[in-house]
Design a protein around this motif. Sequence first.
Motif, PDB file in Angstrom:
ATOM      1  N   LYS A   8      33.532  52.996  90.431  1.00 15.19           N
ATOM      2  CA  LYS A   8      34.217  53.814  91.311  1.00 15.19           C
ATOM      3  C   LYS A   8      33.341  54.144  92.542  1.00 15.19           C
ATOM      4  N   LEU A   9      32.158  54.072  92.268  1.00 17.03           N
ATOM      5  CA  LEU A   9      31.014  54.484  93.265  1.00 17.03           C
ATOM      6  C   LEU A   9      30.643  53.280  94.025  1.00 17.03           C
ATOM      7  N   LEU A  10      30.710  51.980  93.511  1.00 19.82           N
ATOM      8  CA  LEU A  10      30.251  51.032  94.264  1.00 19.82           C
ATOM      9  C   LEU A  10      31.344  50.280  95.275  1.00 19.82           C
ATOM     10  N   VAL A  11      32.655  50.573  94.848  1.00 21.65           N
ATOM     11  CA  VAL A  11      33.751  49.938  95.472  1.00 21.65           C
ATOM     12  C   VAL A  11      33.948  49.708  96.791  1.00 21.65           C
ATOM     13  N   ASP A  12      33.175  51.001  97.768  1.00 17.38           N
ATOM     14  CA  ASP A  12      33.151  50.903  99.028  1.00 17.38           C
ATOM     15  C   ASP A  12      31.705  50.385  99.512  1.00 17.38           C
ATOM     16  N   GLN A  13      31.005  49.822  98.722  1.00 20.78           N
ATOM     17  CA  GLN A  13      29.770  49.286  99.034  1.00 20.78           C
ATOM     18  C   GLN A  13      29.636  47.919  98.921  1.00 20.78           C
ATOM     19  N   CYS A  14      30.696  47.109  98.840  1.00 19.26           N
ATOM     20  CA  CYS A  14      30.396  45.698  98.587  1.00 19.26           C
ATOM     21  C   CYS A  14      31.715  44.910  99.002  1.00 19.26           C
ATOM     22  N   GLU A  15      31.410  43.729  99.133  1.00 19.86           N
ATOM     23  CA  GLU A  15      32.637  42.983  99.418  1.00 19.86           C
ATOM     24  C   GLU A  15      33.473  42.391  98.343  1.00 19.86           C
ATOM     25  N   HIS A  16      32.663  42.225  97.358  1.00 18.94           N
ATOM     26  CA  HIS A  16      33.479  41.816  96.092  1.00 18.94           C
ATOM     27  C   HIS A  16      32.785  42.646  94.974  1.00 18.94           C
ATOM     28  N   VAL A  52      39.314  42.583  88.308  1.00 16.34           N
ATOM     29  CA  VAL A  52      39.165  42.809  86.760  1.00 16.34           C
ATOM     30  C   VAL A  52      39.009  41.615  85.938  1.00 16.34           C
ATOM     31  N   LEU A  53      38.071  41.380  85.066  1.00 17.22           N
ATOM     32  CA  LEU A  53      37.842  40.404  84.444  1.00 17.22           C
ATOM     33  C   LEU A  53      37.633  40.605  83.022  1.00 17.22           C
ATOM     34  N   LYS A  54      38.121  39.899  82.207  1.00 14.79           N
ATOM     35  CA  LYS A  54      38.076  39.749  80.822  1.00 14.79           C
ATOM     36  C   LYS A  54      36.926  39.115  80.334  1.00 14.79           C
ATOM     37  N   LEU A  55      35.719  39.684  79.621  1.00 15.84           N
ATOM     38  CA  LEU A  55      34.607  39.397  79.473  1.00 15.84           C
ATOM     39  C   LEU A  55      34.063  40.182  78.386  1.00 15.84           C
ATOM     40  N   GLU A 100      44.666  49.680  93.779  1.00 13.60           N
ATOM     41  CA  GLU A 100      44.535  50.355  95.081  1.00 13.60           C
ATOM     42  C   GLU A 100      43.448  49.782  95.691  1.00 13.60           C
ATOM     43  N   LYS A 101      42.689  48.766  95.088  1.00 12.79           N
ATOM     44  CA  LYS A 101      41.286  48.290  96.000  1.00 12.79           C
ATOM     45  C   LYS A 101      41.217  46.515  96.019  1.00 12.79           C
ATOM     46  N   LYS A 102      41.610  46.285  97.116  1.00 13.20           N
ATOM     47  CA  LYS A 102      41.535  44.769  97.502  1.00 13.20           C
ATOM     48  C   LYS A 102      40.359  44.145  96.918  1.00 13.20           C
ATOM     49  N   ALA A 130      42.512  48.554  79.489  1.00  9.95           N
ATOM     50  CA  ALA A 130      41.773  49.281  80.568  1.00  9.95           C
ATOM     51  C   ALA A 130      42.677  49.983  81.418  1.00  9.95           C
ATOM     52  N   THR A 131      43.550  50.923  81.107  1.00  6.44           N
ATOM     53  CA  THR A 131      44.530  51.657  81.878  1.00  6.44           C
ATOM     54  C   THR A 131      43.759  52.234  83.254  1.00  6.44           C
ATOM     55  N   GLU A 132      42.930  53.042  83.150  1.00  6.09           N
ATOM     56  CA  GLU A 132      42.362  53.687  84.217  1.00  6.09           C
ATOM     57  C   GLU A 132      41.725  52.602  84.999  1.00  6.09           C
ATOM     58  N   LEU A 133      41.045  51.723  84.648  1.00  4.79           N
ATOM     59  CA  LEU A 133      40.297  50.655  85.484  1.00  4.79           C
ATOM     60  C   LEU A 133      41.369  50.096  86.214  1.00  4.79           C
ATOM     61  N   ASN A 134      42.390  49.565  85.578  1.00  7.58           N
ATOM     62  CA  ASN A 134      43.491  48.646  86.276  1.00  7.58           C
ATOM     63  C   ASN A 134      44.152  49.488  87.292  1.00  7.58           C
ATOM     64  N   VAL A 135      44.498  50.896  87.030  1.00  2.00           N
ATOM     65  CA  VAL A 135      45.308  51.782  88.069  1.00  2.00           C
ATOM     66  C   VAL A 135      44.443  51.540  89.375  1.00  2.00           C
TER      67      VAL A 135
END
Length: 247
Positions: free
Chosen positions: A21-29, A55-58, A49-51, A40-45
């Motif tokens: 959540k904190l890094l989403v606006d500080q990177c390209e990918h 989300v990776l299975k690892l 909303e973020k291009k 991972a419901t909260e992560l997927n939601v």
Amino acid sequence: MFAKSILITGSNRGIGLELVKLLVDQCEHLFAACRSPQSATELNVFAAEKKNVVVLKLDVTDQSTIDSAKETVQTTVGKKGLNCLINNAGMADWGETSMEKVTAEVLRKIYEVNTIGPAMVIKTFLPLIKQASSQAADDSMSTDRASILNMSSQFGSIADNAMGKSHSYRMSKTALNMLTKNLSIELKPDRILAINLHPGWVQTEIGGEGALITPKKSAEKMLELAAKFTEKDNAMFYSWDGKVFPW
């Protein structure tokens, strides 16, 4: 920008989710990896909303999922490589209150997740990290250029151990610390940082509800610290609040 491309393991909850959540606006990918993306419901939601979030299975104990995740990352970043790997996934067993309660089964399980897993993730993604570092315009070292940040623990410090117990967890984190130290030497010619971070006593599944700080506060403080890392910080063992931990 914190780093152009970032991969975080254990991103489905706790500190990992807050880092996303904190890094989403500080990177390209931003690659948010976790063992079971389907739950991972909260992560997927959030990711929907973020291009720039993938989300990776690892599962750090399953090399096939590590390899598959690498292919996705490589396809996404292309020749730019991967700038920052945050090994956040981990587990603990607090039932080991004495040596009599230690079992080989638990030792192997904890080591597999906390030590072997991060090592195999690093090995798999290292070509992409080296690729990112090789494209820098100068010789400086930074998180933005190329870095491996391993989520360690105060429990991994030998000098700071005054209470014992938690054998498997302590041993696994001490081994992870050695991995980081080795990497800091081996990868220095490639100008890749390798640094340990202690997130503090955090209100997570591992830390428990009675812990002192929230996942968000821990993540915020660690990112503030990591954003300023340079060559002088290579091989360091930092607490979330900037203090240096003894090995």
